[in-house]
Design an enzyme around this catalytic site. Structure first.
Site, short mmCIF file in Angstrom:
data_model
loop_
_atom_site.label_atom_id
_atom_site.label_comp_id
_atom_site.label_asym_id
_atom_site.label_seq_id
_atom_site.Cartn_x
_atom_site.Cartn_y
_atom_site.Cartn_z
N ASP A 120 0.86 -1.34 0.16
CA ASP A 120 -0.11 -0.07 0.28
C ASP A 120 1.24 0.76 -0.34
O ASP A 120 2.53 1.20 -0.05
CB ASP A 120 -1.10 -0.08 1.66
CG ASP A 120 -1.74 0.93 1.37
OD1 ASP A 120 -1.94 2.18 0.11
OD2 ASP A 120 -1.94 1.43 2.84
N SER A 121 0.23 2.42 -0.16
CA SER A 121 0.98 3.46 -0.18
C SER A 121 1.90 4.46 1.77
O SER A 121 1.98 4.33 1.89
CB SER A 121 0.54 4.48 -0.47
OG SER A 121 -0.87 4.79 0.10
N CYS A 169 -4.58 -1.28 -2.08
CA CYS A 169 -4.41 0.40 -1.72
C CYS A 169 -5.75 0.64 -3.24
O CYS A 169 -5.05 0.78 -4.62
CB CYS A 169 -3.50 1.43 -2.28
SG CYS A 169 -3.26 2.16 -3.20
N GLU A 193 -6.07 8.73 9.88
CA GLU A 193 -4.69 8.24 10.64
C GLU A 193 -4.17 9.38 12.13
O GLU A 193 -3.78 9.78 13.10
CB GLU A 193 -3.90 9.22 9.93
CG GLU A 193 -3.68 8.44 8.65
CD GLU A 193 -2.42 7.94 7.59
OE1 GLU A 193 -1.35 8.29 7.76
OE2 GLU A 193 -2.34 6.61 6.89
N CYS A 243 -11.14 2.06 -0.23
CA CYS A 243 -9.34 2.92 0.07
C CYS A 243 -9.85 1.64 1.77
O CYS A 243 -10.37 1.78 2.29
CB CYS A 243 -9.49 3.99 0.56
SG CYS A 243 -9.03 5.01 2.21
N HIS A 291 -8.34 2.58 3.99
CA HIS A 291 -8.55 3.63 5.67
C HIS A 291 -9.57 3.24 6.10
O HIS A 291 -9.76 3.00 7.28
CB HIS A 291 -8.09 4.42 5.38
CG HIS A 291 -6.44 5.19 5.24
ND1 HIS A 291 -5.78 4.79 4.49
CD2 HIS A 291 -5.85 5.28 6.20
CE1 HIS A 291 -4.18 5.06 4.67
NE2 HIS A 291 -4.47 5.32 5.96
#
Lengths: 253, 253
Positions: free
Chosen positions: A6-7, A69, A146, A178, A180
């Site tokens: 993932d990024s 991702c 985050e 996504c 996240h």
């Protein structure tokens, strides 16, 4: 050995799902935290970074790749398959579309980064199944996750701001496009209501992976980041409910 | 020729201030959008990226450097001065501290990214002047500005969330220690109240620059990004109130 990447740390929601289903699976994880987020970058840059990430994993023994991702899945999977024709490569988009179709959804919401939504990758696949799509970019969701604001008043308001048009569109299902976003699933689910199925693109790719690849259960599990910080370790520990040691990956030589 | 750089488009608030004061100044701007944000990265990575950015600007004719980014100013200015001992190098931290001291402030709030606040760079300089510091990292401010939510209800709530402890600390001034933050100055100013002076670290560095460097007024103005996207151009146009053409900078060879 599965390579998962993932990024950033978002792909750890895929690792979390894999560990829940198969705690002894061997894998190597790479998060390109030095260059995240990919979600606002141009397609050509996303392709280049994705190939560099994959090369690192293959050099570390990966024999299958999970592109954990959505941004990379939307833009770089073709380039990846061309570069590694012999490797099983799993993206997070096609399994989510398949699940939406199996649910018999007529109208589906898709949320993701700006780049994922702009790519139209979900729209094309869903519309090919006769499913109507309401897509919405939600650029603030990643920073909220985050920051650890998973259920705060501010988060609820931002969820309402982004998702009101999707809820008004009377969708049957909502794809969390996504990696996240599963951490916001409780607040998103409450806002959308019980009649809307949430499809976690990370969880469904693990389903696909477990069907498609023979797991190596030697429990060799390693984690790399291109940039390590105390914050990444805090986040990983919160999400995976265990301490995680990240090694430094140097892609740039 | 002035070289102005930032991890992204945030440094354009410094360009905006420069253009307001001196519309014909020649400069070259670089935003490292391919690798932003720097604010969550480790100090060693920040130093490496900063030196790569500066090398690009010097290769493009910069004879002075404005580090239009608090994160780089906090971590990488010493390395930069060591690498380019003959160049005038302006960071955004020392001028803001000087202004706070000139105002006769006894207690000052400092807000910035996680990396800027963790560096303690402002605290050390302010405390050396006998000024008490209340510092607070505000990681969501940059994504809010990039989303264009400059005066929305969500933004007001997030401002309140982050700044309540600073307001309770009864500060005389608040340093906006991130080049994105001037765009939130109206909502921050209303929350903090009129008795608190806002110090825009980007505006004060321009003041310093105009005093310290003989400007070339040939109006050669160029803008580079390591990754171009439609969104960056939208943002630049909104902030600078003029169309901006970005060229692609390739730092990585």
């Amino acid at each position: 050995m599965i390579g998962i990447f993932d990024s950033g740390v978002g792909g750890l929601t895929v690792v979390r799902e894999l560990l829940r289903r198969s705690p002894d699976a061997s894998f190597v994880y790479l998060g390109d935290t030095a260059r995240l987020p990919y979600g606002n970058k141009s397609p050509e840059t996303i392709v280049r970074f994705t190939l560099e990430d994959a090369a690192f994993l293959v050099a570390h023994g990966a024999t299958s790749l999970v592109v954990a991702c959505n941004t990379m899945s939307a833009h770089a999977v073709d380039a990846l398959r061309k570069t590694y024709p012999a490797l099983p490569i799993f993206d997070v988009i096609t399994p989510a579309v398949r699940v939406a179709s199996h649910l018999g959804a007529k109208r589906v919401g898709v949320i993701g980064t700006r780049a994922t939504v702009a790519s139209g990758a979900y729209d094309r696949l869903l519309e090919a199944q006769g499913i109507e799509v309401i897509a919405r970019a939600c650029p603030l969701f990643v920073p909220l996750v985050e920051e650890g604001w998973l259920d705060d008043g501010e988060t609820k308001r931002i969820v309402k701001h982004y998702l009101s048009p999707v809820r008004q569109g009377d969708v049957d299902a909502l794809i969390l496009g996504c990696t996240h976003y599963p951490l916001l699933a409780p607040v998103i689910g409450r806002f959308m209501g019980r009649s809307v199925s949430l499809i976690d693109s990370g969880a469904v790719v693990v389903e696909e992976l477990l069907k498609g690849v023979q797991l190596d259960s030697a429990r060799q599990q390693s984690y790399f980041l291109t940039d390590r910080s105390a914050r990444s370790e805090e986040i990983a520990q919160q999400w995976l409910k265990r301490p995680v040691n990240f090694d430094k990956a140097d892609l740039l030589g």
